[in-house]
Design a protein around this motif. Structure first.
Motif, PDB file in Angstrom:
ATOM      1  N   ALA A 302       0.835  -1.201   0.000  1.00  0.00           N
ATOM      2  CA  ALA A 302       0.000   0.000   0.000  1.00  0.00           C
ATOM      3  C   ALA A 302       0.872   1.254   0.000  1.00  0.00           C
ATOM      4  O   ALA A 302       0.592   2.224  -0.720  1.00  0.00           O
ATOM      5  N   ALA A 303       1.933   1.250   0.803  1.00  0.00           N
ATOM      6  CA  ALA A 303       2.835   2.396   0.848  1.00  0.00           C
ATOM      7  C   ALA A 303       3.545   2.589  -0.486  1.00  0.00           C
ATOM      8  O   ALA A 303       3.680   3.721  -0.979  1.00  0.00           O
ATOM      9  N   ALA A 304       4.014   1.491  -1.087  1.00  0.00           N
ATOM     10  CA  ALA A 304       4.730   1.582  -2.360  1.00  0.00           C
ATOM     11  C   ALA A 304       3.833   2.136  -3.459  1.00  0.00           C
ATOM     12  O   ALA A 304       4.252   2.990  -4.255  1.00  0.00           O
ATOM     13  N   LEU A 305       2.586   1.675  -3.515  1.00  0.00           N
ATOM     14  CA  LEU A 305       1.657   2.177  -4.526  1.00  0.00           C
ATOM     15  C   LEU A 305       1.391   3.664  -4.342  1.00  0.00           C
ATOM     16  O   LEU A 305       1.283   4.417  -5.317  1.00  0.00           O
ATOM     17  N   THR A 306       1.299   4.115  -3.105  1.00  0.00           N
ATOM     18  CA  THR A 306       1.071   5.531  -2.837  1.00  0.00           C
ATOM     19  C   THR A 306       2.245   6.380  -3.309  1.00  0.00           C
ATOM     20  O   THR A 306       2.050   7.507  -3.797  1.00  0.00           O
ATOM     21  N   CYS A 307       3.451   5.850  -3.198  1.00  0.00           N
ATOM     22  CA  CYS A 307       4.638   6.584  -3.651  1.00  0.00           C
ATOM     23  C   CYS A 307       4.656   6.796  -5.163  1.00  0.00           C
ATOM     24  O   CYS A 307       5.351   7.697  -5.652  1.00  0.00           O
ATOM     25  N   THR A 308       3.921   5.987  -5.900  1.00  0.00           N
ATOM     26  CA  THR A 308       3.919   6.120  -7.360  1.00  0.00           C
ATOM     27  C   THR A 308       2.959   7.207  -7.838  1.00  0.00           C
ATOM     28  O   THR A 308       2.869   7.451  -9.047  1.00  0.00           O
ATOM     29  N   ARG A 309       2.238   7.846  -6.884  1.00  0.00           N
ATOM     30  CA  ARG A 309       1.227   8.829  -7.260  1.00  0.00           C
ATOM     31  C   ARG A 309       1.472  10.123  -6.497  1.00  0.00           C
ATOM     32  O   ARG A 309       2.054  10.112  -5.415  1.00  0.00           O
ATOM     33  N   GLU A 310       1.011  11.203  -7.061  1.00  0.00           N
ATOM     34  CA  GLU A 310       1.221  12.514  -6.449  1.00  0.00           C
ATOM     35  C   GLU A 310       0.301  12.703  -5.251  1.00  0.00           C
ATOM     36  O   GLU A 310      -0.896  12.432  -5.318  1.00  0.00           O
ATOM     37  N   GLY A 311       0.869  13.170  -4.142  1.00  0.00           N
ATOM     38  CA  GLY A 311       0.075  13.441  -2.952  1.00  0.00           C
ATOM     39  C   GLY A 311      -0.318  12.179  -2.212  1.00  0.00           C
ATOM     40  O   GLY A 311       0.094  11.062  -2.547  1.00  0.00           O
ATOM     41  N   ALA A 312      -1.124  12.357  -1.158  1.00  0.00           N
ATOM     42  CA  ALA A 312      -1.584  11.235  -0.332  1.00  0.00           C
ATOM     43  C   ALA A 312      -2.770  10.582  -1.027  1.00  0.00           C
ATOM     44  O   ALA A 312      -3.913  10.994  -0.852  1.00  0.00           O
ATOM     45  N   ASP A 313      -2.499   9.555  -1.842  1.00  0.00           N
ATOM     46  CA  ASP A 313      -3.506   8.915  -2.695  1.00  0.00           C
ATOM     47  C   ASP A 313      -3.416   7.403  -2.498  1.00  0.00           C
ATOM     48  O   ASP A 313      -2.912   6.684  -3.360  1.00  0.00           O
ATOM     49  N   PRO A 314      -3.913   6.880  -1.348  1.00  0.00           N
ATOM     50  CA  PRO A 314      -3.749   5.462  -1.038  1.00  0.00           C
ATOM     51  C   PRO A 314      -4.586   4.576  -1.952  1.00  0.00           C
ATOM     52  O   PRO A 314      -5.577   5.029  -2.541  1.00  0.00           O
ATOM     53  N   PRO A 315      -4.212   3.291  -2.070  1.00  0.00           N
ATOM     54  CA  PRO A 315      -4.895   2.408  -3.014  1.00  0.00           C
ATOM     55  C   PRO A 315      -6.237   1.904  -2.498  1.00  0.00           C
ATOM     56  O   PRO A 315      -6.505   1.882  -1.296  1.00  0.00           O
ATOM     57  N   THR A 316      -7.058   1.466  -3.456  1.00  0.00           N
ATOM     58  CA  THR A 316      -8.279   0.738  -3.147  1.00  0.00           C
ATOM     59  C   THR A 316      -7.936  -0.737  -2.982  1.00  0.00           C
ATOM     60  O   THR A 316      -6.824  -1.181  -3.288  1.00  0.00           O
ATOM     61  N   THR A 317      -8.923  -1.518  -2.542  1.00  0.00           N
ATOM     62  CA  THR A 317      -8.720  -2.966  -2.427  1.00  0.00           C
ATOM     63  C   THR A 317      -8.343  -3.568  -3.765  1.00  0.00           C
ATOM     64  O   THR A 317      -7.425  -4.385  -3.856  1.00  0.00           O
ATOM     65  N   ALA A 318      -9.027  -3.166  -4.836  1.00  0.00           N
ATOM     66  CA  ALA A 318      -8.752  -3.725  -6.160  1.00  0.00           C
ATOM     67  C   ALA A 318      -7.332  -3.402  -6.594  1.00  0.00           C
ATOM     68  O   ALA A 318      -6.624  -4.263  -7.151  1.00  0.00           O
ATOM     69  N   GLN A 319      -6.860  -2.179  -6.343  1.00  0.00           N
ATOM     70  CA  GLN A 319      -5.497  -1.806  -6.732  1.00  0.00           C
ATOM     71  C   GLN A 319      -4.466  -2.550  -5.906  1.00  0.00           C
ATOM     72  O   GLN A 319      -3.406  -2.918  -6.414  1.00  0.00           O
ATOM     73  N   LEU A 320      -4.766  -2.789  -4.654  1.00  0.00           N
ATOM     74  CA  LEU A 320      -3.825  -3.482  -3.781  1.00  0.00           C
ATOM     75  C   LEU A 320      -3.693  -4.950  -4.167  1.00  0.00           C
ATOM     76  O   LEU A 320      -2.630  -5.561  -3.963  1.00  0.00           O
ATOM     77  N   MET A 321      -4.723  -5.525  -4.768  1.00  0.00           N
ATOM     78  CA  MET A 321      -4.714  -6.943  -5.117  1.00  0.00           C
ATOM     79  C   MET A 321      -4.059  -7.221  -6.465  1.00  0.00           C
ATOM     80  O   MET A 321      -3.788  -8.358  -6.798  1.00  0.00           O
ATOM     81  N   VAL A 322      -3.811  -6.183  -7.285  1.00  0.00           N
ATOM     82  CA  VAL A 322      -3.233  -6.388  -8.621  1.00  0.00           C
ATOM     83  C   VAL A 322      -1.803  -6.890  -8.497  1.00  0.00           C
ATOM     84  O   VAL A 322      -1.029  -6.385  -7.695  1.00  0.00           O
TER      85      VAL A 322
END
Length: 322
Positions: A302-322
């Motif tokens: 979840a932290a790594a995915l957030t780093c790939t996007r601008e600002g505090a934009d945490p993932p959804t369940t679907a994005q975390l499962m990819v």
């Protein structure tokens, strides 16, 4: 899982004004506790945020951002005052330094709402637990809530707003002792205990009350401490845009997974005691069990995915499962 009982997050919501080393300013809703609430909402949990925002344009931006991900604001969270801001200046590696314009206090209506119905889990941290006058309100609320809910805490230290580390330690360590799960960064512990190895501090905290203490190490991953040992969490490779909100996404991912497997959560009756005992039992060993290893890996993702996007934009369940 905790049924329909909500998770409760208590803490600041504000607007991050993000300035690059050369680029223009951009505005994103933020605030560490608000980011955790957002992350929990996106991961499918009913969640309520007890906070303070204004009726101004910044406040509207924050409210729409949170509500679009299923976060409910506690009654009284919107006040007739300016919404707080944090200006994050990014270096060329995407790391942020902050300058704050913030007022923190809970309204009477919010304080009353905290006494109405037990949440499944309560989370707090950062500015909300350190800045007067609201910090005392949060501490008192946590003392009351932990009788029926499990608790997590992230000090997420902001030195520009604080007294000396010596003056802040007592409050931080009281909150640590009240908590079941604590996450802190290497920088947090280095500031709180200058000259002491952050691992030593994390190990001591894990013997003072929490069943699990996680020390985040930036690009080097994280290390989980419990009473009888520690385990490294391998970093997840990511193309970093910026690190804003990455630690909050880690916290939300960890709390979410532990709620799902019944190692956090409470409510009427003995549920909080049962979940707390189950988490304690899971860490009553010299080897971290698979269920906790999986929860920590999900948090790191979840932290790594957030780093790939601008600002505090945490993932959804679907994005975390990819």
């Amino acid at each position: 899982m905790t049924g329909s009982l909500p998770a409760l997050v208590v803490g600041e919501a504000l607007v991050d004004v993000i300035a690059g080393p050369d680029g223009p300013r951009r505005r994103h809703p933020g605030g560490s506790p608000a980011n955790v609430a957002l992350g929990l909402g996106r991961l499918g949990h009913p969640v309520r945020l007890a906070t303070r925002v204004g009726h101004d344009d910044y406040g509207r931006l924050v409210r729409e951002h949170l509500e679009s991900s299923g976060v409910e604001l506690a009654p009284g969270s919107v006040v007739d005052a300016a919404t707080s801001t944090a200006t994050a200046v990014l270096d060329r590696a995407g790391a942020a330094k902050y300058d704050f314009d913030i007022t923190w206090a809970l309204s009477v209506a919010v304080e009353e709402s905290l006494r109405e119905g037990p949440p499944a889990h309560a989370h707090t941290g950062s500015i909300a637990t350190a800045l007067a006058p609201g910090a005392d309100q949060v501490l008192n609320a946590l003392h009351a809530l932990r009788t029926s809910a499990t608790v997590s805490y992230d000090p997420n230290v902001r030195p520009a707003l604080l007294r000396s580390s010596e003056e802040e330690r007592e409050r931080v360590e009281e909150l640590v002792a009240l908590s079941d799960v604590v996450k802190a960064s290497e920088e947090d512990l280095a500031w709180l205990h200058p000259g002491e190895d952050p691992n030593r501090t994390a190990a001591r905290w894990a013997r003072s009350g929490p069943a699990l203490v996680v020390l985040t190490l930036g690009a080097d991953g994280a290390r989980a401490w419990w009473r009888y040992g520690y385990q490294d969490i391998t970093p997840i490779p990511a193309q970093v845009v910026d690190t804003v909100g990455a630690g909050d996404a880690f916290m939300a991912g960890l709390v979410s997974r532990l709620l799902h497997v019944g190692l956090l959560g409470g409510g009427p009756g003995p549920e909080a005691v049962t979940a707390r005992a189950a988490l304690r039992a899971a860490t009553d060993t010299d080897r971290l069990p698979q269920v906790l290893d999986e929860a920590l890996t999900a948090a790191a993702r979840a932290a790594a995915l957030t780093c790939t996007r601008e600002g505090a934009d945490p993932p959804t369940t679907a994005q975390l499962m990819v």
